[in-house]
Scaffold this motif. Structure first.
Motif, PDB file in Angstrom:
ATOM      1  N   VAL A 132       0.847  -1.194   0.000  1.00 57.76           N
ATOM      2  CA  VAL A 132       0.000   0.000   0.000  1.00 57.76           C
ATOM      3  C   VAL A 132       0.881   1.243   0.000  1.00 57.76           C
ATOM      4  CG1 VAL A 132      -1.655   1.350   1.348  1.00 57.76           C
ATOM      5  CG2 VAL A 132      -1.955  -1.121   1.111  1.00 57.76           C
ATOM      6  N   ILE A 133       0.595   2.155  -0.916  1.00 58.49           N
ATOM      7  CA  ILE A 133       1.358   3.402  -1.022  1.00 58.49           C
ATOM      8  C   ILE A 133       0.660   4.538  -0.282  1.00 58.49           C
ATOM      9  CG2 ILE A 133       2.379   5.067  -2.613  1.00 58.49           C
ATOM     10  CD1 ILE A 133       3.581   2.241  -2.699  1.00 58.49           C
ATOM     11  N   SER A 134      -0.643   4.641  -0.457  1.00 57.61           N
ATOM     12  CA  SER A 134      -1.390   5.714   0.215  1.00 57.61           C
ATOM     13  C   SER A 134      -2.844   5.294   0.425  1.00 57.61           C
ATOM     14  CB  SER A 134      -1.343   7.013  -0.603  1.00 57.61           C
ATOM     15  OG  SER A 134      -2.013   6.856  -1.839  1.00 57.61           O
ATOM     16  N   VAL A 153      -4.099   3.424  -2.988  1.00 59.47           N
ATOM     17  CA  VAL A 153      -3.122   3.202  -4.056  1.00 59.47           C
ATOM     18  C   VAL A 153      -2.122   2.155  -3.573  1.00 59.47           C
ATOM     19  CG1 VAL A 153      -1.318   4.236  -5.490  1.00 59.47           C
ATOM     20  CG2 VAL A 153      -3.382   5.540  -4.946  1.00 59.47           C
ATOM     21  N   PHE A 154      -1.948   1.101  -4.357  1.00 64.37           N
ATOM     22  CA  PHE A 154      -0.992   0.065  -3.958  1.00 64.37           C
ATOM     23  C   PHE A 154      -0.207  -0.417  -5.171  1.00 64.37           C
ATOM     24  CE2 PHE A 154      -5.008  -2.075  -4.874  1.00 64.37           C
ATOM     25  CZ  PHE A 154      -4.634  -3.118  -5.702  1.00 64.37           C
ATOM     26  N   GLU A 155       0.935  -0.995  -4.884  1.00 65.23           N
ATOM     27  CA  GLU A 155       1.807  -1.543  -5.924  1.00 65.23           C
ATOM     28  C   GLU A 155       1.870  -3.055  -5.796  1.00 65.23           C
ATOM     29  OE1 GLU A 155       5.046   2.109  -6.507  1.00 65.23           O
ATOM     30  OE2 GLU A 155       5.583   0.316  -5.343  1.00 65.23           O
ATOM     31  N   TYR A 165      -1.780   0.421  -8.812  1.00 65.57           N
ATOM     32  CA  TYR A 165      -3.226   0.396  -8.994  1.00 65.57           C
ATOM     33  C   TYR A 165      -3.902   1.386  -8.039  1.00 65.57           C
ATOM     34  CZ  TYR A 165      -2.413  -4.003 -11.475  1.00 65.57           C
ATOM     35  OH  TYR A 165      -1.962  -4.965 -12.354  1.00 65.57           O
ATOM     36  N   GLU A 166      -5.074   1.824  -8.467  1.00 65.82           N
ATOM     37  CA  GLU A 166      -5.919   2.676  -7.632  1.00 65.82           C
ATOM     38  C   GLU A 166      -7.239   1.960  -7.377  1.00 65.82           C
ATOM     39  OE1 GLU A 166      -7.275   7.224  -8.042  1.00 65.82           O
ATOM     40  OE2 GLU A 166      -8.464   5.826  -9.257  1.00 65.82           O
ATOM     41  N   LEU A 167      -7.569   1.805  -6.103  1.00 64.63           N
ATOM     42  CA  LEU A 167      -8.815   1.148  -5.710  1.00 64.63           C
ATOM     43  C   LEU A 167      -9.716   2.157  -5.002  1.00 64.63           C
ATOM     44  CD1 LEU A 167     -10.573  -1.440  -5.149  1.00 64.63           C
ATOM     45  CD2 LEU A 167      -9.336  -1.589  -2.974  1.00 64.63           C
ATOM     46  N   ASN A 201      -1.104   4.940 -14.756  1.00 61.06           N
ATOM     47  CA  ASN A 201       0.012   5.165 -15.667  1.00 61.06           C
ATOM     48  C   ASN A 201       1.278   5.437 -14.886  1.00 61.06           C
ATOM     49  OD1 ASN A 201      -1.767   4.966 -17.847  1.00 61.06           O
ATOM     50  ND2 ASN A 201      -2.201   7.175 -17.816  1.00 61.06           N
ATOM     51  N   ASP A 202       2.402   5.242 -15.559  1.00 61.75           N
ATOM     52  CA  ASP A 202       3.684   5.409 -14.877  1.00 61.75           C
ATOM     53  C   ASP A 202       3.872   6.816 -14.328  1.00 61.75           C
ATOM     54  OD1 ASP A 202       5.407   3.274 -17.267  1.00 61.75           O
ATOM     55  OD2 ASP A 202       4.289   2.797 -15.455  1.00 61.75           O
ATOM     56  N   GLU A 203       3.328   7.824 -15.042  1.00 64.53           N
ATOM     57  CA  GLU A 203       3.531   9.186 -14.579  1.00 64.53           C
ATOM     58  C   GLU A 203       2.682   9.543 -13.366  1.00 64.53           C
ATOM     59  OE1 GLU A 203       0.730   9.301 -18.202  1.00 64.53           O
ATOM     60  OE2 GLU A 203       2.599   8.356 -17.578  1.00 64.53           O
ATOM     61  N   ASN A 204       1.651   8.691 -13.051  1.00 68.43           N
ATOM     62  CA  ASN A 204       0.817   8.955 -11.893  1.00 68.43           C
ATOM     63  C   ASN A 204       1.396   8.337 -10.630  1.00 68.43           C
ATOM     64  OD1 ASN A 204      -1.010  10.324 -13.457  1.00 68.43           O
ATOM     65  ND2 ASN A 204      -2.345   8.559 -13.829  1.00 68.43           N
TER      66      ASN A 204
END
Length: 204
Positions: A132-134, A153-155, A165-167, A201-204
């Motif tokens: 989990v990132i945030s 947001v998790f990787e 990904y965004e959930l 996307n990678d930039e997000n």
């Protein structure tokens, strides 16, 4: 001329006066004591008490607890989403068990669906790390059950490949008895639902 009837009338008048006085006194006393009970009850609702280690009584304001409800709700959601989505092959069983204490059958249904879809088998098979990132939650505490919406947001680390990904999830929160250490905030997630899941996307 004084007659026995006049004496009876006098006695009846005196008795009626005494009865009316007693009734009025009882009504006034009842109203007064009723107000006192209401005032004491209202004061009791606004205060709770805890015993300190030295035996002293510490007053706790319910108002303060109400103000802290949003903080506890956000912390509860943060804890749940961390346990439920921050998993890898070594900790997923332990983390999921902790997460299930924080929600009702709706959370268990999501867990069972993921299990049926092979999410946890792939976690073991490919030694995936889901981090989990945030976690960003919005909660409305105006009326119970409290509604919430969370963006997590998790990787997923697949070795050389890392996908983000965004959930978006939503549900309700209700008050339950605190259970240490399983449910320290005394809240329970209900009607839990994963609304959307998208790859960023990678930039997000």
């Amino acid at each position: 001329m004084k007659t026995p009837y006049r004496s009876i009338y006098s006695v009846l008048k005196i008795n009626r006066f005494i009865v009316l006085t007693a009734v009025c006194g009882a009504v006034i006393s009842s109203l007064y004591f009723g107000w006192m009970v209401f005032d004491i009850h209202r004061s009791a609702l606004n205060n709770a008490f805890a015993i300190n280690t030295d035996g002293s009584v510490i007053p706790l304001k319910w108002v303060t607890q109400k103000e802290n409800l949003e903080v506890e709700a956000l912390s509860h959601l943060d804890l749940f989403h961390t346990y439920f989505y921050n998993i890898d092959a070594t900790n997923y069983e332990r983390n999921l068990e902790k997460a299930l204490w924080l929600g009702n059958s709706s959370v268990d249904n999501v867990y069972r669906q993921k299990k049926a879809d092979g999410v946890y088998n792939r976690l073991l098979q490919y030694s995936l790390v889901q981090k989990v990132i945030s976690i960003e939650s919005e909660v409305n505490i105006e009326m119970e059950p409290y509604t919430f919406k969370t963006r997590t947001v998790f990787e997923i680390n697949r070795g050389k490949i890392v996908d983000r990904y965004e959930l978006i999830s939503s549900g309700n929160l209700i008050n339950v008895d605190r259970n240490f250490p399983n449910n320290t905030h005394g809240l329970l997630i209900t009607n839990y639902f994963e609304n959307t899941l998208k790859k960023l996307n990678d930039e997000n």
